[in-house]
Design a protein around this motif. Structure first.
Motif, short mmCIF file in Angstrom:
data_model
loop_
_atom_site.label_atom_id
_atom_site.label_comp_id
_atom_site.label_asym_id
_atom_site.label_seq_id
_atom_site.Cartn_x
_atom_site.Cartn_y
_atom_site.Cartn_z
N SER A 7 -23.65 -44.44 -21.49
CA SER A 7 -24.86 -44.72 -22.26
C SER A 7 -25.33 -43.48 -23.03
N SER A 8 -25.12 -42.28 -22.42
CA SER A 8 -25.50 -41.05 -23.12
C SER A 8 -24.69 -40.88 -24.39
N ILE A 9 -23.37 -41.16 -24.28
CA ILE A 9 -22.51 -41.04 -25.46
C ILE A 9 -22.93 -42.04 -26.53
N GLN A 10 -23.23 -43.27 -26.10
CA GLN A 10 -23.58 -44.31 -27.07
C GLN A 10 -24.89 -43.97 -27.78
N GLN A 11 -25.88 -43.48 -27.02
CA GLN A 11 -27.16 -43.13 -27.63
C GLN A 11 -26.99 -41.99 -28.63
N LEU A 12 -26.21 -40.96 -28.21
CA LEU A 12 -26.02 -39.83 -29.10
C LEU A 12 -25.24 -40.25 -30.35
N ARG A 13 -24.24 -41.11 -30.19
CA ARG A 13 -23.47 -41.56 -31.35
C ARG A 13 -24.35 -42.33 -32.33
N LEU B 241 -23.44 -32.25 -23.80
CA LEU B 241 -22.61 -33.25 -24.49
C LEU B 241 -22.64 -32.90 -25.97
N THR B 242 -21.48 -32.63 -26.55
CA THR B 242 -21.38 -32.22 -27.94
C THR B 242 -20.52 -33.21 -28.70
N GLY B 243 -20.73 -33.24 -30.02
CA GLY B 243 -19.92 -34.15 -30.83
C GLY B 243 -20.03 -33.85 -32.31
N PHE B 244 -19.06 -34.38 -33.05
CA PHE B 244 -19.01 -34.23 -34.50
C PHE B 244 -19.02 -35.61 -35.13
N GLN B 245 -19.93 -35.83 -36.10
CA GLN B 245 -20.07 -37.13 -36.76
C GLN B 245 -19.79 -36.92 -38.26
N VAL C 198 -23.79 -32.03 -33.13
CA VAL C 198 -24.93 -32.28 -32.25
C VAL C 198 -24.59 -31.72 -30.86
N ASP C 199 -25.59 -31.04 -30.22
CA ASP C 199 -25.45 -30.50 -28.87
C ASP C 199 -26.63 -31.03 -28.05
N SER C 200 -26.30 -31.86 -27.00
CA SER C 200 -27.33 -32.52 -26.18
C SER C 200 -27.26 -31.99 -24.75
N ASP C 201 -28.44 -31.71 -24.16
CA ASP C 201 -28.53 -31.23 -22.78
C ASP C 201 -28.32 -32.40 -21.82
N GLN C 202 -27.55 -32.18 -20.74
CA GLN C 202 -27.23 -33.23 -19.76
C GLN C 202 -27.75 -32.87 -18.37
N ALA C 203 -28.89 -32.19 -18.33
CA ALA C 203 -29.45 -31.85 -17.01
C ALA C 203 -29.84 -33.10 -16.23
N ALA C 204 -30.26 -34.15 -16.93
CA ALA C 204 -30.66 -35.39 -16.23
C ALA C 204 -29.50 -36.00 -15.47
N LEU C 205 -28.27 -35.82 -16.01
CA LEU C 205 -27.10 -36.38 -15.32
C LEU C 205 -26.90 -35.72 -13.96
N ALA D 183 -13.72 -35.66 -35.35
CA ALA D 183 -14.79 -36.62 -35.06
C ALA D 183 -14.68 -37.12 -33.63
N GLY D 184 -15.82 -37.18 -32.91
CA GLY D 184 -15.83 -37.66 -31.53
C GLY D 184 -16.80 -36.86 -30.69
N TYR D 185 -16.93 -37.26 -29.40
CA TYR D 185 -17.89 -36.66 -28.49
C TYR D 185 -17.19 -36.32 -27.19
N GLU D 186 -17.62 -35.18 -26.57
CA GLU D 186 -17.03 -34.77 -25.31
C GLU D 186 -18.09 -34.07 -24.46
N PHE D 187 -17.90 -34.18 -23.13
CA PHE D 187 -18.80 -33.57 -22.17
C PHE D 187 -18.33 -32.16 -21.85
N GLY D 188 -19.27 -31.25 -21.80
CA GLY D 188 -19.03 -29.92 -21.28
C GLY D 188 -19.58 -29.80 -19.86
N LEU D 189 -19.72 -28.56 -19.38
CA LEU D 189 -20.27 -28.38 -18.03
C LEU D 189 -21.74 -28.78 -17.97
N ARG D 190 -22.50 -28.44 -18.98
CA ARG D 190 -23.95 -28.72 -18.97
C ARG D 190 -24.43 -29.50 -20.19
#
Length: 835
Positions: free
Chosen positions: A76-82, A158-162, A176-183, A149-156
């Motif tokens: 869901s995080s990937i879908q929202q960010l996309r 979620l980054t991606g290129f659109q 885009v660089d999104s924080d995943q502390a909630a995960l 183009a695409g999205y991938e998870f890092g250690l902390r």
């Protein structure tokens, strides 16, 4: 890049739950096995099994649901960010198109609505940094160049290129660089829940196991005491007492029944061991003997001595006379044989004596012969032989004889002895069958060697045909432009001189012959299809044509070397026509004339002869056959060369020969259901005869003429091919027909051109594509075209067209298959039919 999707995430839960069941079984088995090896009491084993099973089930189940939730959260995080990135990228097109960084920064400021977005940036089409979020962001925190183009998870994070695209034009890339502390916070919460559930469940499981172990351990310990008594005292009369519990009473009943059977088996085991020793003794004695009488005598002597039979003999089956003949009588049984008037070689009818049951492969036991009302058992009863066993000698479901054993007392044979006699007959049958089997194998080996050369030749021809298919494709591509331009000139240039028109007509015929030849390159062993359209062929006319066409080879070239080849035509008058492919017959005759000339390096006589075979003996004209012969007075062939001359690549000409001429002749003969004969002797020349069935009325078929169809209107046509020459020739020819042509070099270019035309509102009336193209072939092009526009016709133009049509391998999404080189009439007919 992260490639998780909703369907794979949902499918993960059942898989993990199935793993939970497996884990419970594995944990229980491991605990039980470890406890048994260490000698732990059964009560403790039961408690451990319950505890470990409960813990394993809880752990795997809770872990499965936690993993499922985490995977779903990631997706869901990937879908929202996309979705958010796509919206920002769409709004950024104007800023990138007009190179206004301030507008781009304003668009990026929309990320303030999503607190998890830590950084974002826009790159222009050349990969340079264009705008950032938040403003003034240190460029060191951003990638130097945009990635794929695409999205991938890092250690902390979620980054991606659109990609930023407008009307098919790439304007730039959004990072885009999104924080995943909630995960990770959710993961810690789930881990705490797992520990809490396990901590509460284990005490409950402990209380339940203590209650169950008392109910289960008592009856098991009682049964163990009974088993220990049997083991210590070897007393099989001990029996366990019922407990009143149904399941345990079933187990105890089976245990007591087992003890009873052990007592019975111990008694029969001694008898079986003695009979097994007798069987081994007889097997060793008969192993070195090859004649049936000595084998039978050894077997009967051992039975009379060790099994204490009173009478024994072997009878052999006579299928012709439907009887059994006495083959051998035991030495101690001759007195009874005299009393029954039973002599060796005496016949015993099968049906009249009820012996058919034994000849069907079944052992027959008569406990009292006085109650059997057939002549043979009555003869035994008259000699005071009351018990009778007849065992078949069976090999590969064939009964070739029987063994007869009898005793004076009635019901004197036990079931074990009957079983022993049946096994003994199997060994005797195997020993007597070895000599006959060896003879049969030798005959089969000779037959195999006799057909080996034919089979090898057929396989070589088939392999050669498969290899030649690829060569034919390349040749067809190469001659396609010549064919198209030649046919176009002949149709559209009325001002051509007679000489030029004659030359072009000759070129067109030569191209057609080349096309037919390459289509036959893979046909060395392919049988003629039933639907092959034949035509009436006059062998006399074909022979004259080939003689004239080959005149330089048999006349001019030998004269240059100072030798003379005298060619004689001996053509029969009123020769019946045959049904066949005239161009194939001409090619075969051409090869035979070339071979004949090569076989006469010092000159000689070459005779081409036609004649009718079987006309005088046949009852009707349809029985006649027509022969076409080529005879030379050259060096001839020895038997080994004559036998191998049809093999592909076999040649006696050294560097000058290819070894394919006679192989092609053989393939033509096979396709015409004809016969090929080769007669040759060293020093006396060679005669090659091809014999064809004469024409019958039922064989005549008319070849449908290609209708001169034209399209009803001007067509927009997309041409897709990777051969520039073929593309140009097709484009020129079809444009002269009045059509609007768009050419695409390669499969992907064709797909892109079709999609771009649809976006512009310009639809193609049909698509013509090649099959074999690198990366994206014709099948993928056809599938993509049908995805864009299911009603658009697709024509597959390929050098493998003849093979696809012959083998009925029409690719999916293709409306018509045409062969290379293409013909204008075929293209017109296809256009008129499909559009």
């Amino acid at each position: 890049m992260d490639t998780l999707n909703t369907s794979s995430t949902l499918n993960t839960a059942p898989t993990l739950l199935g793993a939970a069941d497996s884990a419970v079984v594995v944990a229980s088995a491991a605990v039980a096995q470890t406890a048994v090896r260490s000698g732990v009491p059964i009560r403790r084993i039961l408690m451990r099994m319950v505890l470990f099973s409960s813990a394993a089930a809880l752990l795997v189940t809770t872990t499965a649901f936690c993993a499922y939730e985490l995977l779903t959260f990631r997706q869901s995080s990937i879908q929202q960010l996309r979705t958010l990135s796509a919206a920002i990228a769409t709004n950024s097109t104007a800023a990138l198109a007009f190179q206004v960084p301030s507008d781009a920064a304003t668009v990026l400021s929309a990320f303030k609505a999503e607190p998890r977005i830590r950084a974002a940036a826009l790159y222009d089409a050349r990969g340079r940094l264009f705008a950032t979020y938040p403003r003034g962001l240190d460029p060191a925190r951003l990638p130097e160049r945009p990635g794929a183009a695409g999205y991938e998870f890092g250690l902390r994070d979620l980054t991606g290129f659109q990609p930023v695209v407008q009307d098919g034009q790439h304007l730039g890339t959004l990072y885009v660089d999104s924080d995943q502390a909630a995960l990770y916070a959710r993961g810690r919460l789930y881990a705490l829940i797992v520990l809490l559930v396990i901590g509460v469940s284990l005490p409950v499981a402990h209380l339940l196991s203590r209650h169950l172990q008392h109910r289960l351990a008592g009856p098991i310990l009682a049964l163990a005491n009974s088993a220990r008594a049997v083991s210590d005292r070897h007393d099989y009369s001990v029996r366990a007492e019922p407990t009143g519990a149904y399941e345990f009473d079933v187990f105890i009943g089976a245990f007591n029944q087992m003890l009873t059977r052990i007592q019975q088996s111990e008694r029969s085991l001694r008898d079986q061991l003695s009979r097994l020793g007798l069987l081994q003794q007889i097997t060793r004695a008969t192993g070195d003997r090859l004649d049936l009488p000595s084998i039978f005598q050894v077997v009967l002597g051992s039975l009379e001595q060790s099994l204490s039979i009173d009478f024994g003999c072997f009878l052999l089956h006579d299928p012709v006379g439907k009887s059994l003949a006495v083959a051998t009588i035991g030495a101690a049984s001759r007195a009874h044989a005299q009393a029954m008037d039973l002599k060796e070689r005496a016949p015993i009818p099968i049906d009249q004596n009820g012996l058919s049951r034994c000849l069907s492969g079944r052992l027959v036991y008569e406990p009292d012969t006085r109650e059997v009302h057939f002549p043979f058992p009555q003869r035994l009863a008259a000699a005071d032989l009351l018990s009778l066993v007849i065992a078949p000698l069976l090999v590969e479901s064939d009964v070739f004889g029987v063994l007869v054993c009898a005793r004076r007392a009635s019901q004197a044979f036990s079931s074990g002895e009957c079983e022993f006699l049946q096994h003994l007959c199997e060994q005797v049958a195997l020993a007597s069958h070895q000599a006959r089997l060896y003879g049969a194998l030798q005959q089969a080996y000779d037959d195999l060697r006799q057909t080996q050369n034919t089979i090898m030749q057929q396989e070589r021809l088939r392999a050669l045909g498969q290899m030649a298919s690829g060569i034919a494709h390349d040749i067809n591509n190469a001659i396609s432009p010549v064919s198209l331009y030649t046919e176009s000139l002949l149709e559209r240039e009325p001002q051509l001189s007679e000489r030029a028109r004659s030359y072009l007509t000759t070129i067109q015929r030569a191209i057609e012959d080349v096309a037919r030849t390459v289509s036959r390159m893979r046909e060395f062993y392919r049988e003629r299809e039933a639907q092959l359209t034949l035509e009436r062929v006059d062998l006399n006319r074909a022979s004259r044509q080939v003689v004239e066409l080959t005149r330089p080879r048999w006349s001019d070239q030998p004269q240059q070397r100072g030798v003379m080849v005298d060619l004689r035509l001996d053509l029969a008058e009123a020769l019946p026509s045959i049904m066949g492919a005239e161009h194939e017959i001409r090619d075969a005759l051409t090869n035979l004339i070339f071979n004949a000339v090569d076989a006469m390096p010092k000159g000689g006589t070459l005779t081409v002869r036609t004649r009718t075979i079987g006309a005088a003996d046949a009852g009707s004209e349809g029985m006649r056959r027509v022969a076409l012969e080529v005879t030379d007075t050259g060096i001839g062939m020895d038997e080994d060369t004559r036998r191998r001359c049809l093999e592909p690549f076999y040649t006696t000409k050294g560097e000058r020969g290819t070894g394919l001429g006679l192989a092609m002749v053989y393939g033509m003969v096979q396709r015409h259901s004809a016969e090929l004969e080769i007669h040759s002797e060293p020093g006396r020349g060679t005669t090659v005869r091809m014999t064809f069935p004469a024409q019958e009325a039922s064989m005549v078929s008319t070849t449908p003429e290609l209708q001169a169809a034209t399209a009803a209107r001007r067509l927009r046509i997309l041409l897709v091919d990777d051969d520039p020459l073929l593309i140009k020739s097709l484009q020129d020819t079809l444009q002269e027909e009045g059509h609007l042509i768009t050419a695409a070099h390669g499969g992907q270019a064709g797909i892109d051109a079709f999609g771009a035309a649809l976006k512009r509102g310009e639809r193609f009336d049909l698509v013509v594509t090649d099959l074999g193209m690198p990366h994206v072939d014709g099948r993928k092009v056809a599938a993509s075209i049908k995805t864009f526009s299911p009603t658009t016709p697709v024509i597959l133009l390929t050098g493998w067209g003849q093979r696809l049509i012959a083998e009925n391998e029409m690719p999916a999404h293709v409306n018509r298959v045409l062969s290379k080189p293409p013909r204008l009439q075929e293209l017109r007919a296809a256009f008129a039919e499909l559009v």
